[in-house]
Design a protein around this motif. Structure first.
Motif, mmCIF file in Angstrom:
data_model
loop_
_atom_site.group_PDB
_atom_site.id
_atom_site.type_symbol
_atom_site.label_atom_id
_atom_site.label_comp_id
_atom_site.label_asym_id
_atom_site.label_seq_id
_atom_site.Cartn_x
_atom_site.Cartn_y
_atom_site.Cartn_z
ATOM 1 N N SER A 169 50.809 44.449 35.055
ATOM 2 C CA SER A 169 49.549 43.981 35.229
ATOM 3 C C SER A 169 49.249 43.295 36.509
ATOM 4 O O SER A 169 49.927 42.391 36.865
ATOM 5 C CB SER A 169 48.943 43.052 33.814
ATOM 6 N N ARG B 94 48.219 36.098 38.570
ATOM 7 C CA ARG B 94 48.405 34.789 37.987
ATOM 8 C C ARG B 94 49.728 34.031 38.315
ATOM 9 O O ARG B 94 49.721 32.925 38.579
ATOM 10 C CB ARG B 94 47.957 34.805 36.446
ATOM 11 N N GLU C 128 46.667 41.667 37.179
ATOM 12 C CA GLU C 128 46.118 40.335 36.681
ATOM 13 C C GLU C 128 47.192 39.317 36.388
ATOM 14 O O GLU C 128 47.322 38.168 36.809
ATOM 15 C CB GLU C 128 45.354 40.228 35.354
ATOM 16 N N GLU C 129 48.292 39.763 35.607
ATOM 17 C CA GLU C 129 49.344 38.899 35.235
ATOM 18 C C GLU C 129 50.106 38.540 36.714
ATOM 19 O O GLU C 129 50.545 37.402 36.859
ATOM 20 C CB GLU C 129 50.116 39.416 34.410
#
Length: 322
Positions: free
Chosen positions: A85, A91, A87-88
């Protein structure tokens, strides 16, 4: 903001400033409150380098922090790992950079700008994934060295605050990209729930998170105490001792023990299958879990890590059924 700083007693804080309305409003609030409490404050903008012009956006955010009086205002470019991901991975890269900068400037806390709306979205995601109490608890107001002073503030208020103060903000185009699940939640699911259920859904989800967090804290404490009682020196878990525990406690013990040994989180499905080795034993073989394997062996659950195609337990016993 003031209450959080008074409760945590930091001598210095680091504000994570993306340039968006939420983080700019947070930075302005810190600039107003921190000096009155004798707290030094720093700012940092993490440039993920995922979009054209990201360096210019980061520099504008840095200048905003400097203008507001930050002791230091820095930009940290990071490399976001590929695979999985986006997004992950972003992050992970972001929080690693924030922690490095926190240590560099000697701050006690990193302040991030998650709002009540972010909390509501997080709880909905947890519900959709069936991830249990920990996911329903959402984001904590303070978690380790990370604090979220705006967790009870609506997103619309942060934008209004920036507008009233004449502070420039950046609207990340990825926040409008429906390729991201959280964006679809924000644009379609939550508005539909607010419309169909008569409003107040986001606030209700945030209240649910606060209540679930209290329950989760207690269950985590009890599970930690139980784990010490059921775990042998070699890391195996005693089946009879697990059977004597309530299911809610036994499954939490299993999740924590296996996750710690294998270095990976367990899904609800994995926890259920491992728990069947305890409460519904009929000779089934080992259960594959992320990063390892769990088997029942002579009244114990043996947790083995997986390296390549090989599993490794901390000790070797003869296989047998109980």
């Amino acid at each position: 903001m003031r209450l959080l700083l008074q409760q945590q007693h930091p001598t210095a804080v680091l504000v994570a400033l993306s340039g968006g309305a939420d983080s700019v409003a947070l930075t302005a609030a810190v600039a107003h409150v921190a000096p009155k409490l004798g707290v030094r404050w720093h700012a940092v903008t993490v440039d993920h380098q995922l979009q054209p012009g990201s360096a210019e956006v980061a520099e504008r955010a840095r200048r905003t922090a400097a203008h507001l009086g930050a002791s230091t205002a820095a930009v940290l470019p990071v490399e976001v790992a590929s695979g999985g991901s986006l997004e992950e991975q972003a992050r992970v890269a972001r929080y690693a950079a924030l922690e490095r900068q926190r240590q560099r400037v000697g701050a006690d806390l990193v302040l991030v700008a998650h709002t009540l709306d972010d909390q509501a979205e997080t709880v909905l995601l947890g519900l959709a994934r069936g991830s249990g109490t920990r996911s329903l608890a959402g984001m904590r107001r303070v978690s380790g060295t990370v604090a979220r002073p705006l967790l009870g503030v609506r997103r619309e208020l942060t934008r209004a605050s920036c507008h009233a103060q004449g502070l420039p903000v950046w609207d990340d185009p990825q926040n409008l990209d429906p390729a991201f699940l959280r964006v679809r939640l924000r644009q379609h699911v939550l508005p539909m729930l607010e419309r169909e259920l008569g409003g107040g859904v986001a606030a209700a989800l945030a209240r649910t998170a606060a209540q679930a967090a209290d329950d989760d804290d207690l269950l985590s404490q009890l599970a930690g105490e139980a784990l010490e009682r059921v775990r042998a020196d070699d890391g195996a878990l005693d089946v009879a001792a697990l059977q004597a525990l309530p299911a809610a406690l036994a499954t939490r013990v299993i999740k924590d023990a296996v996750g710690a040994r294998c270095g990976r989180g367990l899904s609800a499905r994995h926890v259920h299958e491992v728990y069947r080795l305890v409460c519904d034993w009929c000779g089934q073989g080992p259960i594959d879990v992320p990063g390892g394997q769990v088997r029942r062996d002579r009244g114990r659950l043996v947790i083995a890590t997986k390296v390549g195609n090989t599993t490794h337990a901390e000790e070797h016993t003869e296989h047998g059924t109980v």
